[in-house]
Scaffold this motif. Structure first.
Motif, short mmCIF file in Angstrom:
data_model
loop_
_atom_site.label_atom_id
_atom_site.label_comp_id
_atom_site.label_asym_id
_atom_site.label_seq_id
_atom_site.Cartn_x
_atom_site.Cartn_y
_atom_site.Cartn_z
N GLU A 198 3.60 -33.94 24.44
CA GLU A 198 3.68 -35.13 25.29
C GLU A 198 4.95 -35.92 25.03
OE1 GLU A 198 0.14 -37.44 24.98
OE2 GLU A 198 -1.10 -35.95 26.03
N ASP A 200 8.18 -36.45 27.58
CA ASP A 200 8.63 -37.81 27.90
C ASP A 200 10.14 -37.95 27.68
OD1 ASP A 200 6.06 -38.56 28.49
OD2 ASP A 200 5.72 -39.68 26.63
N ARG A 226 4.41 -35.25 32.77
CA ARG A 226 4.87 -36.40 32.00
C ARG A 226 6.38 -36.62 32.16
NH1 ARG A 226 1.18 -38.67 27.70
NH2 ARG A 226 3.10 -39.69 27.05
N GLU A 284 7.65 -40.31 33.20
CA GLU A 284 8.63 -41.03 32.39
C GLU A 284 9.88 -41.34 33.22
OE1 GLU A 284 10.20 -42.92 29.03
OE2 GLU A 284 8.16 -42.24 29.52
#
Length: 474
Positions: free
Chosen positions: A387, A391, A414, A418
């Protein structure tokens, strides 16, 4: 494979011989070895490996039909087709494959002038392997892995391609867990150990960056005493392997961008057609233009030159050979499309480091009237770090000013979230669940002057999306 009698082969793998078809223990086999029955050729040796989804013993008949002269099996196969096929029965076919590779390389080494180079690192192994093999091939018969044959099956299969006249064996060593490089490199004890970098690739399997360091250092520990360690001076973790090398009795040869490196690059200039720089080897400098796209490949070229010149290749010859290489490998910074819409398909592998390098290359090659487009998929094998690392990629794409960010697949979402959080909220970043949806969007979105990076791990499948885009805009 070199010529071996059935008795010699069985002795190498610790197997029990089941003679059939008129063979004797003195019958000679010398065909290529493979675990894929579809690739067996006349006189070949088929290794019946058990897999997660299938069992190689089910394909012995197919190997016979293809012309196999012998099979290495874990139990006798008694089908009608296999009735005339001599078999060597072993406890574990994968272990037997490794044992056979060890024996063959040792025999060639004892009777010839074989030099072995081992390459590892979190990124860049395949590119460096291809560059080095291309340099060495002009000097003598060179064996190197096909594609990324760097695991417990691929590495031994590559080793088994050596012949009595092979001068150089270039082996690529990958790993997803500690101990794998030690086992594979231990089969051949490389004369030269090349370590490119220690990064987050496969960090989920290793358990973190420090565990990755210990895993990659296994290659240095496995090198032949009195040999050479080619180490990246710019990577602190690789540089920390120098004491291990010295303890092993190795000489250290540094490559990098800093002045202290014996093999270094200065005046680096990146364009859409390649990278120019001045290469210095042991105080001698010369210009080089690398056609392989991406500034990060400069370090791979330096590592290849460091190993090649240590093997006696002149700097001038190494430069000539490297400047001939157009792409490192299919799906690795591979230019597709046209000058109108350039597609860069780099979706065979991805890690946080290689993803960052590819995005920086995209930002560097976009001209003032051109637009940067990043088509991004998931990075695999990151475990608990997945994760945060996804990001960071989304954040980096925004900070590099990528003008269109196309994220594909749920595991990569993700990156999109982001990017939106960092300010790509007005259509600059989009998300699609499937590659087909992304393809349809890009067909309508891409325009003249776009420079498009397609980047993901192999498992995300975006390399095929890159191929489709390349064909559509060719």
């Amino acid at each position: 494979m070199i010529a071996l009698t059935i008795a010699q082969l069985a002795d190498a793998v610790g197997g029990r011989i089941v003679l059939r078809g008129g063979d004797s223990v003195d019958t000679v086999v010398s065909g290529a070895v493979d675990t894929d029955s579809r690739l067996i050729e006349q006189g070949g040796v088929f290794v019946a490996k058990r897999g997660e989804e299938t069992d190689g013993h089910l394909f012995v008949d197919a190997a016979v039909a293809a012309g196999a002269a012998l099979a290495i099996v874990e139990h006798e196969v008694d089908t009608d087709a296999a009735a005339g096929l001599t078999q060597v029965v072993v406890a574990d076919a994968v272990d037997a494959l490794a044992d056979l590779a060890r024996a063959v390389v040792a025999q060639v080494r004892a009777s010839g002038d074989l030099r072995v180079v081992g390459i590892t690192g979190s990124n860049g192994k395949t590119t460096t392997k291809n560059l080095l093999a291309h340099i060495l091939a002009a000097t003598g018969e060179t064996v190197s892995p096909k594609a990324s044959f760097n695991n417990e099956v691929g590495a031994p299969l590559t080793m088994l391609r050596v012949t009595d006249t092979t001068r150089f064996l270039v082996s690529e060593f990958g790993a997803s867990a500690p101990g794998e490089i030690a086992r594979l490199a231990g089969l051949v004890e490389p004369d030269i150990a090349v370590v490119l970098m220690v990064g987050m690739a496969h960090a989920g399997g290793f358990g973190g960056i420090e565990a990755t360091f210990h895993a990659k250092s296994e290659l240095v520990r496995a090198a032949r005493p009195g040999g050479l360690a080619v180490l990246n001076a710019d990577d602190p973790r690789v540089a920390a392997m120098a004491p291990i090398a010295l303890e092993r009795g190795l000489t250290v040869r540094w490559f990098g961008r800093g002045a202290a490196a014996a093999v270094r690059a200065d005046e680096v200039e990146v364009t859409a057609s390649g990278t120019s720089f001045v290469i210095t080897v042991d105080g001698v400098s010369a210009p080089m233009r690398l056609r392989v796209l991406g500034e990060h490949h400069v370090m791979n070229a330096l590592a290849a030159v460091a190993a090649a010149t240590a093997l006696g290749v002149s700097l001038d010859d190494a430069i000539v050979r490297l400047e001939q290489v157009e792409i490192a490998e299919r799906w690795r910074m591979q230019p597709l499309g046209s000058d109108r819409v350039r597609i860069i398909n780099d979706a065979y592998n991805a890690s946080p480091d290689s993803m960052a390098a590819a995005l920086r290359t995209l930002a560097q090659i976009v001209g003032p009237d051109e637009r940067s487009v990043a088509v991004l998929g998931a990075m695999s094998e990151l475990g608990e770090y997945a994760e945060d690392e996804h990001d960071r990629v989304g954040l980096l794409a925004v900070r590099l000013g990528v003008q269109r960010i196309v994220v594909v697949g749920a595991d990569a979402r993700r990156m999109y979230l982001e990017a939106v959080a960092q300010g790509s909220w007005d259509g600059e970043a989009v998300f699609f669940a499937t590659a087909d949806e992304a393809y349809e969007y890009l067909l309508g979105e891409l325009r003249d002057g776009d420079r498009v990076l397609v980047k993901s791990s192999n498992s995300a499948g975006l390399r095929f999306l890159g191929d489709r885009l390349g064909e559509s805009f060719s």
